[in-house]
Design a protein around this motif. Sequence first.
Motif, short mmCIF file in Angstrom:
data_model
loop_
_atom_site.label_atom_id
_atom_site.label_comp_id
_atom_site.label_asym_id
_atom_site.label_seq_id
_atom_site.Cartn_x
_atom_site.Cartn_y
_atom_site.Cartn_z
N SER A 125 -83.14 -69.41 -57.94
CA SER A 125 -82.07 -69.97 -58.15
C SER A 125 -80.85 -69.25 -58.35
O SER A 125 -81.52 -69.27 -60.19
N ASP A 126 -79.77 -69.10 -58.30
CA ASP A 126 -78.88 -68.80 -58.82
C ASP A 126 -77.57 -68.82 -58.27
O ASP A 126 -77.90 -69.32 -56.45
N ASN A 127 -76.50 -67.97 -58.48
CA ASN A 127 -75.12 -68.38 -58.09
C ASN A 127 -75.04 -66.35 -57.41
O ASN A 127 -75.25 -65.45 -57.86
N TYR A 128 -75.12 -66.53 -55.68
CA TYR A 128 -75.35 -65.08 -55.51
C TYR A 128 -74.35 -64.39 -54.84
O TYR A 128 -73.64 -65.45 -53.95
N PRO A 129 -73.76 -63.18 -54.45
CA PRO A 129 -73.40 -62.93 -53.69
C PRO A 129 -74.12 -63.24 -52.41
O PRO A 129 -75.47 -62.68 -52.17
N VAL A 130 -73.33 -63.79 -51.00
CA VAL A 130 -74.21 -63.76 -49.65
C VAL A 130 -73.53 -63.22 -48.68
O VAL A 130 -72.32 -63.27 -48.44
N VAL A 131 -74.38 -62.21 -47.90
CA VAL A 131 -73.82 -61.96 -46.63
C VAL A 131 -74.61 -63.24 -45.77
O VAL A 131 -75.68 -63.42 -45.21
N LEU A 132 -73.11 -64.30 -45.61
CA LEU A 132 -73.65 -64.84 -44.49
C LEU A 132 -73.50 -64.64 -43.05
O LEU A 132 -72.35 -64.24 -42.63
N ARG A 133 -74.94 -64.57 -42.36
CA ARG A 133 -74.78 -64.14 -41.20
C ARG A 133 -73.63 -64.40 -39.48
O ARG A 133 -73.34 -65.76 -40.20
N TYR A 134 -73.25 -64.10 -39.05
CA TYR A 134 -71.64 -64.80 -38.10
C TYR A 134 -72.67 -65.87 -37.36
O TYR A 134 -71.86 -66.28 -37.41
N ASP A 135 -73.53 -66.50 -36.81
CA ASP A 135 -74.59 -67.22 -36.67
C ASP A 135 -73.72 -68.94 -37.81
O ASP A 135 -73.77 -69.96 -37.76
#
Lengths: 447, 463
Positions: A225-235
């Motif tokens: 568990s951490d603060n990550y860069p996140v790719v939020l997918r379009y949906d």
Amino acid sequence: MDIKAFKDQLFKQGQTQGFDDIELYYESSEGLNCQLDLGEVDQFSTQEKIGVSLRGNYQGKIGYAYTEKIDETSIDFLIENAIENAKIIEEKEQNEIYAGDGAYEQMNFVSNEISQLTNDEIISFLKDFDRELYAADERVVGTNFFQVQRQDLKTAMFNTQGLELEDHKNFLFFFLMVIVKENDVKKSGTYVNVVHDWSKLDAKTCAEEAVAEAVSYLNPKAVESDNYPVVLRYDAVSSLLATFTSNFSAETAHKGLSKLKDKVGEKIAGDNITLIDDPFLENGLGSRTFDGEGVGSKRLTVVDNGSLTTLFHNRKTAKKDGMETTGHASRASYKSSIGVEPSNFYLNPGTKSYEELVKSVDEGIIITDLQGLHSGVNPVSGDFSLAANGYYVKDGKQQYATNLMTVAGNFYDLLNQVREVGSDLTFKGSTVGAPSLLVDGLSITVE
Amino acid sequence: MLSKSVVQDVISQALQTGGDFAEVFVEDTFKNNISLQSGIIDKSLSGRDFGVGIRVYKGFRSAYTYTTDFSRDSLLKTAKNAAQAIEGEGQLKASELKSERAQQLHPILQMPQTVEKARKVAVMKNASNIATSYHDAISQVVVRYMDEERNVLIANSDGKFIEDQQVHSRLAISAVASNESDMETGSYGPGRLQGFEFMENMDLNHYAKEAARIAVTNLGADPCPSGKFPVVIDNEFGGVIFHEACGHGLEATSVAKGKSVFSNQIGQRVAPDIVTYIDDGTIKNEWGSINIDDEGNPTQKNVLIENGILKGYLVDQLNGRIMDTPSTGSGRRESYRYAPTSRMTNTYIANGESTPEEIIANTEDGIYAKYMGGGSVNPATGDYNFAVNEAYLVKNGKIDRPVRGATLIGNGPKSLQAVDMVGNNLGHGAGMCGSLSGSIPVNVGQPTLRVSEITVGGRKEEA
């Protein structure tokens, strides 16, 4: 009783009983819904529905009432109840009856291909689709909510000031959950598709897409568990944007429930964020030529490179703020009073593909799906804490599915934390669309 | 609502393609919705929902059609559309219809349709005033009033022709508390299967103050830490977790097709022996109660899990055919726009022996979820997620400071196994449950209880 006779009698009787102006809003829909289970039609249903609502100006106040029973008893019911409702309203500003503005786009949102499909064609496609699911991967063990829905919807508005408007649209909507199983653990993938071009639809391609999604969640692993860069997918982006859409409504702002209340003209997001409402999308679920008050619809840029240019308005909220309506009076159906809502609302796409977004991440998370949006958010503060599914990314490559995560953040902060906007704008069975985003600073907890 | 002769003709028409059962559902519902914000009434809407749904079975398959056009011709056409989706031969002769009226288990004293709207407004203003004056930080109060009179007729080819009336009343109070940087909300939405007497007799002071108190508490709360914790879930609406995570899995809709984790588990241990889980539609005037279900069968008390052993399911007629079990009076639907399926009524975990105080005192480092929010569950996997509307840390057996933004995630059957203390203060809370047959009023309930470990997601940076 036919609807014209109903309208004429309602207008006449209503004016006799004290209404100055009366509007009749009308919706008729015809639909088909077919559910498949274990390769056979499990539930089949067809519908025909009409509903009307009266909105009338009675002694300076607006009263509403609706009915689904089109007969003489309902005329009395509508008038009596609308008068009683008008009497108890205390708000000064009212959504007055509108004479019209002449500026209406002439558009038709009907696909003839869809309306001409026979029941047998639809069912046979569903069965092909089902066969292809099992053919696509041996780990497919079943489906849930496997259904297709066809809707043909007419909305019309008439009033005693002579306004007569009508919109007509149809759509075909597929929904299913594919269940896959490996090592005794089940995972599911959701498939949603709103179809306008029937001839372009291929059962095998659809099935492969649905199965690939489900299979990708198999054999998940724990991730720190951490603060990550996140790719939020379009949906995931669309569902998040949809959840906070009402914060862009002047009505929400006037209630003191939106932080955007006094922010028009200010920067509220990064330069890479532009939010647009387009009522004229050919296959948009929210497409329309007039709004819930009969005002002609227009395209609107709400956030322009990070600056909030306007909130969504209807005539009442606009009057309060001393401006013109933006044409966003909503009418969820004849059952609802007038509110404020966008038509087809989306985040303007950037230039990088989804794959390029993933490639630029050294270590991070992809989030494909958010759950609990009706409960795990604070629409006022913008805080959210949601269950999420997705994958772990290392060295620019998707590695494996993660165990169920929760992702926590704040919507307003998020608008300023977008490193990159993807090019893959998609409306996934919704009136709100978005591309994928690469975001910094979301807190991820993994089960 | 419709004459017997028309209904008889419609049933015959529906059976023309070889169906072995046909049903006609007629609904005439009157609704009032009034909303108040900033102390004044801003919306008031009245409506009438009316329509006819027709259902045909053949074996395990069914077709459903509905219309709002109640002319004889239209109804026959709608029946024909349903019949066309059934493939078979021969015509079953339907039994002669026998009129009856459902027994009224839940007395209604003041029909809301006969109560002047001004009296409804008075209750709303009272609630708004109580919540607004609770604390200086309360910046907005919204009150929504709702009443509904639902008249139904259910007729079928077995000769059933039964009428019923259901009256619901509900008040939802939400309060917003704000300071310079934050806004937080709190809400309470009591409702009952009862007339306007519910509004006049309820403890408005309690509900309105609770809504305001939750908002104010959250305003001063720190972000919730994340990690795995024992979680003490309070009574009443706390039962929503087991509603989502277990109740839905006990519905025949998922059991019949072997899709539920509880399929084929009757007689098996599915929970610790301190857990007894019951669905009971007969509780007097409760929000989720009914007289008869939407297939015309009387409601009953169904013991689902007894001392940890799975005893029964919630069964509607069609799934009952597949499972070869009788209906448990659980066929429900939002309206004529939905075919009925197995649903819950008032579902709750029965009282255990611990006191709520003992449960807290036995918890060293955990989370106390005082008010739960909504959530959802994936029926295929049992994975759930829930928001907590009011949460506290528990330190060394004592309730510590409030925390906000907590979400509970986990797996339903696993969390059920992990219940390790059950309190003795059973309470019920009103909610709306959405599923295949639409959104219906249900109660969830439980005493205060503890789950030994749940994953908590929050915004606090260090875990």
